[in-house]
Design a protein around this motif. Sequence first.
Motif, PDB file in Angstrom:
ATOM      1  N   TYR A 136      21.288  -2.525  53.287  1.00 46.27           N
ATOM      2  CA  TYR A 136      22.590  -2.657  52.636  1.00 46.27           C
ATOM      3  C   TYR A 136      22.566  -2.245  51.170  1.00 46.27           C
ATOM      4  N   PRO A 137      21.509  -2.579  50.385  1.00 50.68           N
ATOM      5  CA  PRO A 137      21.520  -2.108  48.988  1.00 50.68           C
ATOM      6  C   PRO A 137      21.603  -0.595  48.855  1.00 50.68           C
ATOM      7  N   ALA A 138      21.113   0.140  49.873  1.00 54.33           N
ATOM      8  CA  ALA A 138      21.197   1.600  49.783  1.00 54.33           C
ATOM      9  C   ALA A 138      22.630   2.083  49.837  1.00 54.33           C
ATOM     10  N   LEU A 139      23.527   1.291  50.435  1.00 55.95           N
ATOM     11  CA  LEU A 139      24.935   1.691  50.474  1.00 55.95           C
ATOM     12  C   LEU A 139      25.582   1.624  49.104  1.00 55.95           C
ATOM     13  N   LEU A 140      24.986   0.884  48.180  1.00 60.68           N
ATOM     14  CA  LEU A 140      25.533   0.768  46.830  1.00 60.68           C
ATOM     15  C   LEU A 140      24.870   1.725  45.855  1.00 60.68           C
ATOM     16  N   ASP A 141      24.030   2.611  46.335  1.00 56.35           N
ATOM     17  CA  ASP A 141      23.366   3.598  45.484  1.00 56.35           C
ATOM     18  C   ASP A 141      24.212   4.870  45.468  1.00 56.35           C
ATOM     19  N   PRO A 142      24.870   5.196  44.379  1.00 56.69           N
ATOM     20  CA  PRO A 142      25.752   6.379  44.385  1.00 56.69           C
ATOM     21  C   PRO A 142      25.012   7.694  44.552  1.00 56.69           C
ATOM     22  N   SER A 143      23.710   7.719  44.267  1.00 57.55           N
ATOM     23  CA  SER A 143      22.964   8.969  44.390  1.00 57.55           C
ATOM     24  C   SER A 143      22.482   9.239  45.805  1.00 57.55           C
ATOM     25  N   GLY A 144      22.583   8.255  46.707  1.00 55.04           N
ATOM     26  CA  GLY A 144      22.055   8.428  48.047  1.00 55.04           C
ATOM     27  C   GLY A 144      23.075   8.428  49.162  1.00 55.04           C
ATOM     28  N   VAL A 145      24.293   7.972  48.902  1.00 49.76           N
ATOM     29  CA  VAL A 145      25.297   7.891  49.965  1.00 49.76           C
ATOM     30  C   VAL A 145      25.970   9.252  50.134  1.00 49.76           C
ATOM     31  N   PRO A 146      26.546   9.527  51.308  1.00 49.43           N
ATOM     32  CA  PRO A 146      27.288  10.790  51.488  1.00 49.43           C
ATOM     33  C   PRO A 146      28.525  10.851  50.603  1.00 49.43           C
ATOM     34  N   ASP A 147      29.050  12.056  50.449  1.00 48.88           N
ATOM     35  CA  ASP A 147      30.207  12.260  49.568  1.00 48.88           C
ATOM     36  C   ASP A 147      31.426  11.477  50.043  1.00 48.88           C
ATOM     37  N   ALA A 154      31.896  15.922  43.552  1.00 50.70           N
ATOM     38  CA  ALA A 154      31.014  14.820  43.950  1.00 50.70           C
ATOM     39  C   ALA A 154      30.053  14.448  42.837  1.00 50.70           C
ATOM     40  N   GLY A 155      29.563  15.430  42.073  1.00 48.66           N
ATOM     41  CA  GLY A 155      28.650  15.126  40.984  1.00 48.66           C
ATOM     42  C   GLY A 155      29.286  14.256  39.913  1.00 48.66           C
ATOM     43  N   THR A 156      30.545  14.557  39.562  1.00 46.78           N
ATOM     44  CA  THR A 156      31.250  13.740  38.569  1.00 46.78           C
ATOM     45  C   THR A 156      31.469  12.331  39.084  1.00 46.78           C
ATOM     46  N   ARG A 157      31.825  12.208  40.344  1.00 46.46           N
ATOM     47  CA  ARG A 157      32.057  10.873  40.908  1.00 46.46           C
ATOM     48  C   ARG A 157      30.770  10.052  40.942  1.00 46.46           C
ATOM     49  N   ARG A 158      29.666  10.688  41.309  1.00 46.76           N
ATOM     50  CA  ARG A 158      28.399   9.952  41.319  1.00 46.76           C
ATOM     51  C   ARG A 158      28.000   9.524  39.906  1.00 46.76           C
ATOM     52  N   ALA A 159      28.214  10.389  38.921  1.00 42.53           N
ATOM     53  CA  ALA A 159      27.872  10.032  37.542  1.00 42.53           C
ATOM     54  C   ALA A 159      28.715   8.866  37.037  1.00 42.53           C
ATOM     55  N   LEU A 160      30.001   8.834  37.405  1.00 46.14           N
ATOM     56  CA  LEU A 160      30.863   7.722  36.996  1.00 46.14           C
ATOM     57  C   LEU A 160      30.420   6.415  37.640  1.00 46.14           C
ATOM     58  N   LEU A 161      30.079   6.468  38.925  1.00 39.81           N
ATOM     59  CA  LEU A 161      29.627   5.250  39.600  1.00 39.81           C
ATOM     60  C   LEU A 161      28.320   4.746  39.005  1.00 39.81           C
ATOM     61  N   ALA A 162      27.413   5.654  38.670  1.00 38.45           N
ATOM     62  CA  ALA A 162      26.147   5.228  38.074  1.00 38.45           C
ATOM     63  C   ALA A 162      26.345   4.623  36.685  1.00 38.45           C
ATOM     64  N   ALA A 163      27.326   5.131  35.945  1.00 38.03           N
ATOM     65  CA  ALA A 163      27.575   4.627  34.587  1.00 38.03           C
ATOM     66  C   ALA A 163      28.547   3.464  34.559  1.00 38.03           C
ATOM     67  N   ALA A 164      29.087   3.052  35.716  1.00 35.01           N
ATOM     68  CA  ALA A 164      30.105   1.998  35.745  1.00 35.01           C
ATOM     69  C   ALA A 164      29.625   0.685  35.123  1.00 35.01           C
TER      70      ALA A 164
END
Length: 674
Positions: free
Chosen positions: A423-434, A454-464
Motif C-alpha cells: 500500500y505505501p507504494a501507491l502513495l509514491d508519485p514516482s512509481g504509480v502509473p500516470d 505527467a512529469g509536472t504532476r509527479r513533481a507537484l505531488l512530491a513537493a506537496a
Amino acid sequence: MTCTPHPATFRLLDAYVGWEEPTGGEPGREGIVGFDDPAGIRLAHSGPAPDGPTRAQLLPWFPDRRLAPGHGPCSWYLLVPDGPGLLRRDACTGTWTAVWPPRCDPGLLREPVSVAAWEHRLAVVDGDRVLVWRREGAQLAGVIRVDEPRWAALAPGDEVLVACADGTDLRRFDSTGAFRGLLRTGAQGEIVGLRTGAGRTVWLLTDDDGLLRIYRSVGRGRGQGAFRTATVDELAAALPPSALVSADEDGFCLREDGPDGAVTTCHTWQGQPRQTPPTATAPYVTDGFLLTGLIDSGISRCRWHRVRVDADVPTGTAVAVEIVVSEDGRYDETDWQASPPGVTDFLVDQPPGRYLRLRLRLSGDGGATPVVRRIRLDFPRSTSAELLPPAYRMDPAADDFTERFLSLFDASLADLDRVIERYPALLDPSGVPDRVLPWLAGLLGLSFETGWDAGTRRALLAAAPALYRRRGTPWALREAVRIVFGVNPVIEELATDRRWAWLREAVGSQEPQQAQQAQQAQQAQQSKGAGLGAVRLFSRSSSRFRLDGSALGAAPLRAFGAPDTDPLTAHAHRFRVLLPAGTADEQALRRLVERQAPAHTVGSVRTGGAGFVVGSRSTVGVDTAFVPLPPPVLGGEHPLRLGRDGVIGPGPRGTRRGVGAGIVSAVGVHTQVW
C-alpha cells in the motif's frame, strides 16, 4: 496479519535469481529462450535465430531492398530490375505507375539492386554507382561512384549513406557525389537493412550467420559515429512503422487505413495485384520445456508447501508444471506430480524430502507464446492448522485434509497481506502509473490543470508536503510556479515598497540625544530613497469621497476606516507575481496564484511588456527588452502621454546616431553601443 506461526521460506526462479538449470550433461531446456530477460521466458522463434527478432517482425522498418516508403503515408517506390525500372504507387488509386514514362525515360538504370527515398529525394543503387534524384525523380542531382554498393539511405542535410559489400562501414556523400568521410559502425555480420531517423540517427540491420541484430548510432561528428545494439522496442519508439506487413518471394502486402477501416492490399514484385496473400510462417515453435536441477531446501525431510507460477497465457497457448520431491535426489518417472490443466497455483502433494525438481512445459499454436516471469516455491509447509488443538491432528489422513483445506484461506489472507504491504507504494508519485496521479492528488487536496504533463504532476505531488508546511509564504508560491512553469518568478509585496508620501519630523523641540538619534534615522531613511512616493499630497481624493476634496461621482462612498490611512491600506495585504513575457500562460498562472495565495491577501499577475524606457519604473528581467518604441498614437483605448510614453518626431537634425551626453535619447530608437 496472517495466522501462520512463523514466516514461510521460499525460493524464486526468475531472471534475477536464476532458473536452476542442471549442471550435468542432462539437457535442461529446449525450445525456450529469455532466461536473462526480466520480462520472462517464452517459446523460441522458429528459424536460425531462436532468441533474436525475426525478419517478419522487422519488415515494417526494414523492407525488402526493392521497396522504399516515400513522402506520405501511402507513397511507395518499387524497383523492378527486369521490367519498367522504378515504379511509384499512386496514393489515390493504389496502382503502380512508372516514375519515368517510356517517352521520358532517361535510360540510366542498368543493374539496379535497391532503392531508398527521403521526402522528395530518391536514390537507386545501380551496379557500381548510386544515382540520386531530387523532386521525386524529376531532376538528377548526382552520380556517386563506389565499389560494390549494396544499400543506400538518404539523410537530412543532403547526405547520402552507402553500404558496400566489403564490410559494415558506411560511406558518406552529398547528393552531387562529393565524398564526406567514412562512418565506422563496428557492427557484426552483413548489412541487410539501412535506415535514417530524426536527429540524423542511423539504424542498421545485420545478419550474423542467421542472427539478426539491430544497431543505432549514438553520436556523430568528424565522420565518426558510435553504434550500439538496440531492441525492437527502441526501434518502434524512434521510427514509425510502415504499412508493410508481409513479404515472400512472390510479392508483398500493405495494410493501410481506409474509409471503412484497415484494408490489406497485396502486390507482386512487378507491381501487379495479387489475389493470394503470402503464406504466413509460424513465428514461434509449438513446444518447449525447462527441467531444473535439484533445488535444495536445506531441510531434511522438508514438507514442500506450494508452487506459484506468474505467467501470461494468451489464447491458444498453455503452461504445465510438474514437480517431484526426494530426500536423496533419486526418483522414478511415476513420482512426478502434474498441475491440473490451466492451474498455475497449486499445493505440493509429495512425500517429505530435501530436494525438489521442477519441469516446465510451454506450448502454443505457433502464432503466440506464453511468458513465464517467475516461479515461487514455498517451504516448509506452514498453515493455520498448526494453531489448532492437537486433537484435530491425531489422524494423519484428517490432518492432511485439514492442512490442504485451511491452505485455501491462508492463500487469501496472504494475498491481502501483500496488498497491505504494498500500500505505501501507491502513495509514491514516482512509481504509480500516470492514470493514478489524479486519484493521488485528490487524497492530498490538489487539483491539476488539463495541460500539465505527467512529469509536472509527479513533481507537484512530491513537493506537496513541503508546500503545505510553508503554504502562504512567498517561498511556497515561488516554488509552485517554478515546478509548474519552469521559471523562478519575482514576488513583489506592495506594502514593502513604501509608495505613500510622508513629511520629515521636526527635531528642534526634542532633547539633544533624541534629536541626534532621530536625525540619524532620518538620514538612514533618506539613503534608502525615503521621501515623497507615488501618492500626490495635494491632488483631489479619488479613493473615497471627501467634501471639498472629491468631484461628485468620481470617488466611491465608503463608511469604514479612516480616510487618512487610505494611502497606507491601498497596498496592504497585496502582492504581485512578476514574470518575463512569454514564459507562462497568464490565465493558468492566475489560477495557480489564486489557489496558493493566503485568504486575507489579494494577488495579481504581471508579465513583461514590449520594452522599457529609461527613467520610468521597470523591473529588470520582466520588462527588460531592447526593442523600438511603438509608433505614437494619440487617443484610443490606451492613449500615450506626450513627453513620456512616445517620441513624436526625430527633431530638426534628423534621427540621432548613438547616445550623446546631455542629449535626450530613447533606448531602442536611436541608442547604439559603439
